[in-house]
Design a protein around this motif. Structure first.
Motif, PDB file in Angstrom:
ATOM      1  N   THR A 196      64.251 -23.125  83.745  1.00 43.32           N
ATOM      2  CA  THR A 196      63.075 -23.838  83.259  1.00 43.32           C
ATOM      3  C   THR A 196      62.397 -22.938  82.234  1.00 43.32           C
ATOM      4  OG1 THR A 196      61.685 -22.940  85.044  1.00 43.32           O
ATOM      5  CG2 THR A 196      62.745 -25.084  85.436  1.00 43.32           C
ATOM      6  N   ASP A 197      61.454 -23.497  81.487  1.00 39.20           N
ATOM      7  CA  ASP A 197      60.795 -22.740  80.420  1.00 39.20           C
ATOM      8  C   ASP A 197      59.375 -22.340  80.832  1.00 39.20           C
ATOM      9  OD1 ASP A 197      63.002 -23.122  78.811  1.00 39.20           O
ATOM     10  OD2 ASP A 197      62.177 -24.880  77.817  1.00 39.20           O
ATOM     11  N   PRO A 198      58.949 -21.135  80.465  1.00 39.09           N
ATOM     12  CA  PRO A 198      57.547 -20.758  80.690  1.00 39.09           C
ATOM     13  C   PRO A 198      56.665 -21.468  79.673  1.00 39.09           C
ATOM     14  CG  PRO A 198      58.643 -19.068  79.417  1.00 39.09           C
ATOM     15  CD  PRO A 198      59.699 -20.094  79.748  1.00 39.09           C
ATOM     16  N   GLY A 199      55.395 -21.627  80.009  1.00 39.19           N
ATOM     17  CA  GLY A 199      54.469 -22.209  79.041  1.00 39.19           C
ATOM     18  C   GLY A 199      54.042 -23.612  79.416  1.00 39.19           C
ATOM     19  N   HIS A 223      54.104 -23.852  83.341  1.00 35.51           N
ATOM     20  CA  HIS A 223      52.665 -23.726  83.515  1.00 35.51           C
ATOM     21  C   HIS A 223      51.939 -25.062  83.398  1.00 35.51           C
ATOM     22  CE1 HIS A 223      53.940 -19.590  83.013  1.00 35.51           C
ATOM     23  NE2 HIS A 223      52.850 -19.267  83.662  1.00 35.51           N
ATOM     24  N   PHE A 224      52.612 -26.065  82.851  1.00 34.89           N
ATOM     25  CA  PHE A 224      52.026 -27.406  82.880  1.00 34.89           C
ATOM     26  C   PHE A 224      52.173 -27.987  84.288  1.00 34.89           C
ATOM     27  CE2 PHE A 224      51.309 -31.036  79.577  1.00 34.89           C
ATOM     28  CZ  PHE A 224      50.011 -31.155  80.048  1.00 34.89           C
ATOM     29  N   GLU A 225      53.317 -27.730  84.921  1.00 34.50           N
ATOM     30  CA  GLU A 225      53.473 -28.155  86.316  1.00 34.50           C
ATOM     31  C   GLU A 225      52.449 -27.447  87.195  1.00 34.50           C
ATOM     32  OE1 GLU A 225      56.706 -28.086  89.988  1.00 34.50           O
ATOM     33  OE2 GLU A 225      57.412 -28.506  87.955  1.00 34.50           O
ATOM     34  N   ILE A 226      52.273 -26.145  86.963  1.00 35.04           N
ATOM     35  CA  ILE A 226      51.295 -25.379  87.747  1.00 35.04           C
ATOM     36  C   ILE A 226      49.882 -25.913  87.510  1.00 35.04           C
ATOM     37  CG2 ILE A 226      50.198 -23.115  87.984  1.00 35.04           C
ATOM     38  CD1 ILE A 226      52.994 -21.883  87.415  1.00 35.04           C
ATOM     39  N   ALA A 235      45.619 -15.281  79.529  1.00 31.94           N
ATOM     40  CA  ALA A 235      45.068 -16.379  80.324  1.00 31.94           C
ATOM     41  C   ALA A 235      45.609 -16.313  81.745  1.00 31.94           C
ATOM     42  CB  ALA A 235      45.410 -17.724  79.689  1.00 31.94           C
ATOM     43  N   ILE A 236      44.743 -16.502  82.716  1.00 30.39           N
ATOM     44  CA  ILE A 236      45.163 -16.564  84.118  1.00 30.39           C
ATOM     45  C   ILE A 236      45.322 -18.035  84.467  1.00 30.39           C
ATOM     46  CG2 ILE A 236      44.558 -16.053  86.501  1.00 30.39           C
ATOM     47  CD1 ILE A 236      43.025 -13.610  85.439  1.00 30.39           C
ATOM     48  N   VAL A 237      46.560 -18.455  84.679  1.00 29.20           N
ATOM     49  CA  VAL A 237      46.864 -19.872  84.844  1.00 29.20           C
ATOM     50  C   VAL A 237      47.165 -20.183  86.300  1.00 29.20           C
ATOM     51  CG1 VAL A 237      48.277 -21.804  84.066  1.00 29.20           C
ATOM     52  CG2 VAL A 237      47.823 -19.892  82.513  1.00 29.20           C
ATOM     53  N   GLY A 238      46.486 -21.169  86.800  1.00 26.75           N
ATOM     54  CA  GLY A 238      46.732 -21.696  88.138  1.00 26.75           C
ATOM     55  C   GLY A 238      46.429 -23.177  88.136  1.00 26.75           C
ATOM     56  N   PRO A 239      46.563 -23.841  89.258  1.00 25.95           N
ATOM     57  CA  PRO A 239      46.223 -25.264  89.330  1.00 25.95           C
ATOM     58  C   PRO A 239      44.764 -25.498  88.939  1.00 25.95           C
ATOM     59  CG  PRO A 239      47.477 -24.596  91.262  1.00 25.95           C
ATOM     60  CD  PRO A 239      47.124 -23.342  90.528  1.00 25.95           C
ATOM     61  N   SER A 280      48.118 -18.424  91.162  1.00 28.02           N
ATOM     62  CA  SER A 280      47.570 -18.168  89.832  1.00 28.02           C
ATOM     63  C   SER A 280      48.029 -16.786  89.379  1.00 28.02           C
ATOM     64  CB  SER A 280      46.041 -18.210  89.860  1.00 28.02           C
ATOM     65  OG  SER A 280      45.583 -19.494  90.224  1.00 28.02           O
ATOM     66  N   MET A 281      48.273 -16.653  88.073  1.00 27.17           N
ATOM     67  CA  MET A 281      48.759 -15.377  87.543  1.00 27.17           C
ATOM     68  C   MET A 281      48.504 -15.311  86.047  1.00 27.17           C
ATOM     69  SD  MET A 281      52.637 -13.750  87.714  1.00 27.17           S
ATOM     70  CE  MET A 281      52.548 -13.444  89.479  1.00 27.17           C
ATOM     71  N   GLU A 282      48.279 -14.098  85.553  1.00 25.18           N
ATOM     72  CA  GLU A 282      48.154 -13.901  84.111  1.00 25.18           C
ATOM     73  C   GLU A 282      49.477 -14.272  83.452  1.00 25.18           C
ATOM     74  OE1 GLU A 282      46.440 -10.317  81.387  1.00 25.18           O
ATOM     75  OE2 GLU A 282      48.332  -9.919  82.420  1.00 25.18           O
ATOM     76  N   TYR A 283      49.403 -14.981  82.331  1.00 29.32           N
ATOM     77  CA  TYR A 283      50.621 -15.477  81.697  1.00 29.32           C
ATOM     78  C   TYR A 283      51.561 -14.342  81.282  1.00 29.32           C
ATOM     79  CZ  TYR A 283      53.809 -17.894  78.608  1.00 29.32           C
ATOM     80  OH  TYR A 283      54.955 -18.375  78.022  1.00 29.32           O
ATOM     81  N   LYS A 284      51.020 -13.278  80.693  1.00 31.14           N
ATOM     82  CA  LYS A 284      51.849 -12.149  80.269  1.00 31.14           C
ATOM     83  C   LYS A 284      52.562 -11.522  81.467  1.00 31.14           C
ATOM     84  CE  LYS A 284      51.449  -7.547  78.159  1.00 31.14           C
ATOM     85  NZ  LYS A 284      50.507  -6.555  77.566  1.00 31.14           N
ATOM     86  N   GLN A 285      51.853 -11.372  82.577  1.00 32.72           N
ATOM     87  CA  GLN A 285      52.456 -10.798  83.780  1.00 32.72           C
ATOM     88  C   GLN A 285      53.556 -11.710  84.311  1.00 32.72           C
ATOM     89  OE1 GLN A 285      49.740 -10.296  87.061  1.00 32.72           O
ATOM     90  NE2 GLN A 285      51.286  -9.384  88.393  1.00 32.72           N
ATOM     91  N   TYR A 286      53.322 -13.005  84.227  1.00 34.66           N
ATOM     92  CA  TYR A 286      54.330 -13.978  84.666  1.00 34.66           C
ATOM     93  C   TYR A 286      55.634 -13.778  83.883  1.00 34.66           C
ATOM     94  CZ  TYR A 286      56.476 -18.553  85.632  1.00 34.66           C
ATOM     95  OH  TYR A 286      57.340 -19.557  86.008  1.00 34.66           O
ATOM     96  N   LEU A 287      55.520 -13.652  82.562  1.00 33.54           N
ATOM     97  CA  LEU A 287      56.707 -13.461  81.730  1.00 33.54           C
ATOM     98  C   LEU A 287      57.459 -12.192  82.102  1.00 33.54           C
ATOM     99  CD1 LEU A 287      55.675 -14.363  78.063  1.00 33.54           C
ATOM    100  CD2 LEU A 287      57.193 -15.639  79.567  1.00 33.54           C
TER     101      LEU A 287
END
Length: 355
Positions: free
Chosen positions: A227-230, A268-271, A305-309, A324-331
């Motif tokens: 799957t793709d990040p973002g 991250h759209f699903e999240i 950005a810290i992305v969560g629901p 939830s997690m910072e996007y850069k850390q997720y990558l």
């Protein structure tokens, strides 16, 4: 498409294209040998989304388009965008410019070899280990560029910069309109979502992919299931199909009409939607006859950005389904933990609910 599970640095040895162009190549070298069943069903069920209806002044027409967008994002996680307003000539020029880059001498491309996932310009081949620590290289050469908020591009070919800048800007405009429609459907406040994702400093990456003709396509893979990040990814190609998507446990070949853009929902759209929209697995297969060039534009939250629901959706649902997690850390973490055949980092973000 691009992948959060496979785009990791690799020493730039001899490119896939150089190997494939060898006149005496009759079999896939052992390091590419990932024998598997890549058969898939034909599909004419992937939803079409008319972008002109999504921005229509007619409220009934727009309401239906918003509903169509939501339905496609819930059921398939993919849709084919038509009447999007990007000139067909620009799309063809973008594919041609990317091909011109891959045709550069090896010495020219080597200066952009990938050293870190955070590099602004990355080029190379991809290798990944499986759960048994066996390493495999994919039948794909890539060029990955960070183009927003700061723009980065190789100096050659000279026409690449202007074309990528123009094309990525137009994709960004489409992305913003589609996000507005999705946020409206989800009954979320646009200002809240913009702040959560830090849309003013959103990250955008352009990925060019070259999948050369392969002497044994059943023993190699362009990109494995991922799957793709973002948030949303936009893909076009040179008319050679090779993308397959998984839906309800079955694999389907994707065939996009001319001058259309394939769009998919990302992790991250699903999240963000707490599972309402779906980021589905897809893969790139290769063929024996023709080189495939694809151009992918990933539109993501800002790096910090810290992305969560979304909180209003969690309130409706009663609980958050994802961490939830910072996007850069997720990558960075997803790439470090990637394994062929293993559980993806995105799958690990799902919170197991107590029963």
């Amino acid at each position: 498409m691009a992948s959060n599970s496979v785009d990791q640095p690799l020493e730039f040895e001899r490119s896939i294209k150089a190997i494939a162009d060898s006149s005496n190549l009759e079999a896939v070298p052992s390091k590419f040998n990932i024998a598997n069943d890549y058969t898939a069903l034909p599909s004419d069920s992937i939803p079409l989304l008319d972008f002109s209806s999504l921005i229509s002044a007619d409220p009934h027409q727009r309401t239906k388009a918003v509903q169509d967008l939501a339905e496609a994002s819930r059921v398939w996680g993919f849709f084919i965008l038509v009447n999007h307003g990007i000139p067909e000539s620009l799309m063809k020029d973008a594919i041609a410019a990317v091909r011109d880059f891959f045709n550069l001498p090896e010495s020219e491309k080597k200066q952009y070899e990938s050293k870190s996932v955070l590099d602004s310009i990355q080029c190379g081949n991809l290798t990944l280990a499986n759960t048994s620590n066996q390493s495999f290289t994919f039948w794909r050469e890539y060029l990955r560029l960070r183009v927003h908020p700061d723009f980065h591009c190789p100096h050659h070919p000279q026409h690449l910069r202007e074309i990528v800048m123009d094309y990525s800007k137009k994709i960004r405009e489409l992305y913003m309109k589609i996000m507005e429609a999705a946020v409206e459907y989800l009954e979320l406040d646009k200002h809240y979502v913009d702040q959560l994702l830090k849309m003013d400093s959103m990250a955008q990456m352009v990925v060019g992919n070259c999948y050369p003709a392969c002497p044994q396509p059943d023993k190699a893979i362009g990109l494995p299931p991922h799957t793709d990040p973002g948030l949303l990814t936009f893909l076009i190609n040179n008319g050679v199909e090779g993308l397959q998507i998984e839906h309800d446990g079955k694999w389907f070949n994707v065939q996009s009409p001319p001058n259309s853009i394939l769009v998919n929902v990302d992790d991250h759209f699903e999240i963000l939607t707490n599972g309402r929209f779906k980021s589905l697995k897809h893969r790139a297969v290769v063929n024996k006859e023709r080189e495939r060039i694809s151009l992918v534009v990933l539109n993501t939250p800002a790096w910090d950005a810290i992305v969560g629901p979304a909180a209003p959706l969690v309130d409706k649902d009663g609980s958050a389904l994802y961490h939830s997690m910072e996007y850069k850390q997720y990558l960075e973490t997803s790439i470090a933990q990637s394994r062929l055949g293993g559980k993806s980092f995105f799958e690990q973000q799902l919170i197991i609910q107590d029963i």
